[in-house]
Scaffold this motif. Sequence first.
Motif, mmCIF file in Angstrom:
data_model
loop_
_atom_site.group_PDB
_atom_site.id
_atom_site.type_symbol
_atom_site.label_atom_id
_atom_site.label_comp_id
_atom_site.label_asym_id
_atom_site.label_seq_id
_atom_site.Cartn_x
_atom_site.Cartn_y
_atom_site.Cartn_z
ATOM 1 N N ASP A 282 47.101 39.808 55.902
ATOM 2 C CA ASP A 282 45.930 40.477 55.338
ATOM 3 C C ASP A 282 45.547 39.901 53.977
ATOM 4 N N GLU A 285 42.919 42.044 48.891
ATOM 5 C CA GLU A 285 42.172 43.293 48.732
ATOM 6 C C GLU A 285 42.539 44.300 49.811
ATOM 7 N N HIS A 286 42.626 43.842 51.042
ATOM 8 C CA HIS A 286 42.938 44.745 52.145
ATOM 9 C C HIS A 286 44.362 45.271 52.023
ATOM 10 N N LEU A 287 45.297 44.397 51.706
ATOM 11 C CA LEU A 287 46.691 44.820 51.605
ATOM 12 C C LEU A 287 46.908 45.741 50.408
ATOM 13 N N SER A 288 46.268 45.426 49.289
ATOM 14 C CA SER A 288 46.481 46.239 48.090
ATOM 15 C C SER A 288 45.900 47.639 48.241
ATOM 16 N N ALA A 289 44.922 47.802 49.124
ATOM 17 C CA ALA A 289 44.350 49.132 49.340
ATOM 18 C C ALA A 289 45.361 50.079 49.969
ATOM 19 N N GLY A 290 46.229 49.554 50.820
ATOM 20 C CA GLY A 290 47.203 50.415 51.480
ATOM 21 C C GLY A 290 48.624 50.263 50.985
ATOM 22 N N ALA A 291 48.952 49.088 50.446
ATOM 23 C CA ALA A 291 50.325 48.821 49.989
ATOM 24 C C ALA A 291 50.258 47.950 48.742
ATOM 25 N N PRO A 292 49.861 48.533 47.610
ATOM 26 C CA PRO A 292 49.641 47.717 46.405
ATOM 27 C C PRO A 292 50.885 46.977 45.916
#
Length: 372
Positions: A282, A285-292
Amino acid sequence: MGLSPVAGHPAVAVFREPRGGRPVPVLGPRVGAEAKRTARVLAGLATHARPVERAVALRQAAVASGELVAALSALAPAVVGEGLPADSTSQSFFRVREGELSDQQAALHGVLVVHRGLEDLCEAPLSGADLALEVEGMRQSVLDLTGTAPGADPDSVPSVAAPEPAAEASLESVWSARWLIGHQVHVLFNVCAAVAVADATRHLREGDGDAALLRLSDATVYVRGFPAAMTHASTVPAEYYMAAIRHTMAPPSVDAPLSGRQHRGYKLFRAAMKELLSVLPDSYEHLSAGAPELAEARAALLEADIVDGERHVTLAYSMVHLRRSLAQKSEGPDNAVAELRLMRHRRAAQYASLVRFGDHYIADAVAGLRHS
């Protein structure tokens, strides 16, 4: 402890295949105690002290690692690497071998590499910043190879009586040995990083995010140590390298010109990185939204990997200037620096969407070339 029967050369370092998922080594209380002490000494090492104080601190660290070598050797002597076949010209030249090793033997050979590296660092003119990165990688390797948890605050470390330096060898012999010693440290970091990345990937597949974060952090320590170890190896005059070392890495001194592509430990690290990104593809941005935390840990590892490529460019320039690499054809379009720069650009383009501050300019340029 440091030199082999081949005069002036470090002993052959033996590594086992880097593979994630191995149980934590259990090597007994004496090894555990010495490993913790060595790790604490390394954690507290004054990397930016004045030259005399820094040399004393490094000698103390070398003594501590020597005590750990003694504790491991008491369990069984080190497998003699000279008798093992080399899998490549690179392994033969840099005095590295690979074999099936027990936890004790893997730890012993790894700590011997650390010990020789520290002994050489007592005099190597490495910058404080690179020394800090290399020592941090050494500390992490001691912990990983011995299955030791980090110890107490470094201030609690008792002072170690450092012996006086041994009789001085010629600078030329020190430089030639350093070229090999630094590369052996680099291989150690490659192997340990490959294991850490493979462990992180396995933890992610199993849904253990906390364990994955720890191993990603460990891997980043090693990757940040890659260019430091290479710079350590290269703390020799460029003129001496060109006159006395470089020609020994090409025919007729060896069967085939040495190339980074021959370094099996590094190739296995690259394979581990590819597998990690297949599990964690991912965007940042996409990963940090759910698993920063996971996004930051992955980005730290990838940024270290990019910087390693960048520093390889500048290091090659300092040593060979605009010459071609030994493995390049004389009529080819690129020189060593250009090829390494291209490798850096490809890596930065691949990672552009996966890190917070991606090199999107290069990513767009590479994408344009692919579609032209």
